[in-house]
Design a protein around this motif. Structure first.
Motif, short mmCIF file in Angstrom:
data_model
loop_
_atom_site.label_atom_id
_atom_site.label_comp_id
_atom_site.label_asym_id
_atom_site.label_seq_id
_atom_site.Cartn_x
_atom_site.Cartn_y
_atom_site.Cartn_z
N ALA A 35 5.72 -11.92 6.12
CA ALA A 35 5.44 -12.40 4.78
C ALA A 35 4.23 -11.73 4.16
O ALA A 35 3.80 -12.10 3.10
N GLN A 36 3.66 -10.74 4.85
CA GLN A 36 2.53 -10.04 4.29
C GLN A 36 2.99 -9.15 3.15
O GLN A 36 4.14 -8.74 3.07
N SER A 37 2.07 -8.85 2.26
CA SER A 37 2.36 -7.93 1.18
C SER A 37 1.29 -6.85 1.17
O SER A 37 0.24 -6.99 1.79
N ALA A 38 1.58 -5.77 0.48
CA ALA A 38 0.62 -4.68 0.39
C ALA A 38 0.91 -3.87 -0.86
O ALA A 38 2.00 -3.94 -1.43
N ALA A 39 -0.08 -3.12 -1.31
CA ALA A 39 0.09 -2.20 -2.43
C ALA A 39 -0.66 -0.92 -2.08
O ALA A 39 -1.76 -0.97 -1.55
N PHE A 40 -0.06 0.22 -2.39
CA PHE A 40 -0.69 1.48 -2.05
C PHE A 40 -0.17 2.57 -2.98
O PHE A 40 0.81 2.39 -3.71
N VAL A 41 -0.83 3.73 -2.96
CA VAL A 41 -0.41 4.89 -3.73
C VAL A 41 0.28 5.88 -2.80
O VAL A 41 -0.24 6.19 -1.72
N HIS A 42 1.44 6.36 -3.21
CA HIS A 42 2.17 7.37 -2.45
C HIS A 42 2.25 8.64 -3.28
O HIS A 42 2.58 8.59 -4.47
N THR A 43 1.98 9.78 -2.66
CA THR A 43 2.04 11.08 -3.35
C THR A 43 3.05 11.98 -2.66
O THR A 43 3.05 12.09 -1.42
N ALA A 44 3.90 12.62 -3.45
CA ALA A 44 4.91 13.51 -2.90
C ALA A 44 4.26 14.80 -2.39
O ALA A 44 3.46 15.43 -3.08
N THR A 45 4.59 15.17 -1.15
CA THR A 45 4.10 16.40 -0.53
C THR A 45 5.28 17.13 0.10
O THR A 45 6.37 16.55 0.26
N GLN A 47 8.83 15.33 1.68
CA GLN A 47 10.08 15.62 0.97
C GLN A 47 11.09 16.26 1.88
O GLN A 47 12.28 15.94 1.84
N GLY A 48 10.67 17.19 2.70
CA GLY A 48 11.59 17.85 3.62
C GLY A 48 12.65 18.64 2.89
O GLY A 48 12.38 19.36 1.93
N ALA A 49 13.91 18.46 3.30
CA ALA A 49 15.02 19.24 2.75
C ALA A 49 15.62 18.62 1.50
O ALA A 49 16.59 19.15 0.96
N TYR A 50 15.07 17.51 1.04
CA TYR A 50 15.65 16.80 -0.09
C TYR A 50 14.63 16.72 -1.22
O TYR A 50 13.85 15.77 -1.30
N PRO A 51 14.61 17.69 -2.13
CA PRO A 51 13.57 17.75 -3.15
C PRO A 51 13.65 16.64 -4.19
O PRO A 51 12.69 16.43 -4.93
N ASP A 52 14.79 15.94 -4.27
CA ASP A 52 14.91 14.88 -5.26
C ASP A 52 14.34 13.56 -4.77
O ASP A 52 14.43 12.54 -5.47
N ARG A 53 13.72 13.56 -3.58
CA ARG A 53 13.19 12.31 -3.01
C ARG A 53 11.92 12.56 -2.22
O ARG A 53 11.63 13.68 -1.82
N THR A 54 11.19 11.48 -1.98
CA THR A 54 9.99 11.54 -1.16
C THR A 54 9.97 10.30 -0.28
O THR A 54 10.25 9.19 -0.74
#
Length: 306
Positions: A23-33, A37-44
């Protein structure tokens, strides 16, 4: 504008967290690198202990241009969704199929799951559209914590299958007293679409912090080019938005810190004029430095963030 503030002491006192932290919650910033991304450029791919291996999690995501608060950022002119897959990880995906630019950033909120919140605190749930709840191209929600309460400022994020790359609009119908979701470009919702919905206080505030709601209306009176101001002035805040009304429009939207005006603002990712008039549900999770090197959105932040 309408505001709601609840201090962390009230939130923590109302919650009883299971031993496994479900039941814990969290908030954070995610940056695409390139690495995430790997082999799928449309996602991170996201990496967080409250998400990894948890297909039942309900992440809420908003694009943020300059989380470092500087004058450099990355534009990502596409609506986004979240999907669970690669290596049992959640990922952010561009709904127009285009590549997510390296350096594009996202505010990610992991709300408390359904059933974990005390009455009046709020929770998150999964809504799947069906033939029985679709009227005039919109899908009507049904939840005892939301039905009949048009004063909420809920958030929503698209999950998995999609038809349109535009923003979601989450509005309230006074006649059946029910909330509904539709696409901002008026593309009709069909059965089988999945949406993460969070209402009330979606995250637990850190000690000494608070969660703030706002209802923002953007019109020619406050729009400047492709931006509209928000009421949030704390640079430490992670701001989340969902459109409440307006349209049709096709621009993807995000949040950016204006280093001159010293406030968070809404903007169009494709630099098109900001749609007017439009209204927004906003929620800001105010953060603080917990350990001198990381930002904490929950009392258990140090224990739950790698």
């Amino acid at each position: 504008m309408r505001f709601g503030i609840l201090g962390a002491a009230a939130l923590v006192g109302a919650l009883s967290l299971p031993a496994d932290g479900a039941a814990q919650s969290a908030a954070f910033v995610h940056t695409a690198t390139a690495a995430n991304q790997g082999a799928y450029p449309d996602r991170t791919v996201l990496d967080h202990t409250l998400l990894n291996g948890r297909s039942y999690a309900l992440p809420i995501v908003t694009q943020v241009w300059n989380p470092s608060l500087g004058d450099l950022g990355s534009y990502n002119p596409s609506g986004i969704l979240v999907a669970y897959g690669l290596d049992d990880r959640w990922q952010i995906v561009n709904r127009n199929g285009g590549a997510i630019p390296l350096g594009a950033s996202f505010n990610v909120l992991i709300p408390r799951p359904e059933g974990s919140a005390a009455p009046g605190v709020g929770a998150a749930f999964l809504h799947v559209s069906s033939a029985g709840d679709i009227v005039d191209g919109r899908t009507y929600l049904s939840h005892p914590g939301m039905d009949g309460d048009g004063g909420l400022h809920p958030l929503a994020t698209h999950a998995n299958a999609y038809l349109s790359a535009s923003e979601l609009i989450l509005g309230f119908d006074e006649t059946p007293e029910r909330w509904w979701i539709r696409y901002a470009d008026d593309f009709a919702v069909v059965p089988g679409l999945r949406f993460h919905v969070c209402f009330g206080y979606c995250g637990t505030g850190a000690t000494g912090s608070a969660t703030i709601f706002a209802h923002q209306i953007c019109s020619p009176a406050n729009i400047s080019g492709n931006t509209c101001p928000s009421p949030f002035l704390d640079p430490r805040a992670l701001v989340f938005l969902t459109v409440d009304g307006g349209g049709p429009f096709s621009s993807a939207l995000g949040i950016w810190w204006d280093p001159i005006q010293l406030r968070w603002e809404l903007f169009t990712e494709d630099l098109a004029p900001f749609p007017s008039p439009t209204a927004f549900h906003l929620q800001a999770t105010h953060l603080k430095f917990e350990d001198g090197f990381e930002l904490g959105g929950t009392d258990a932040w140090s224990a739950t963030v790698p």
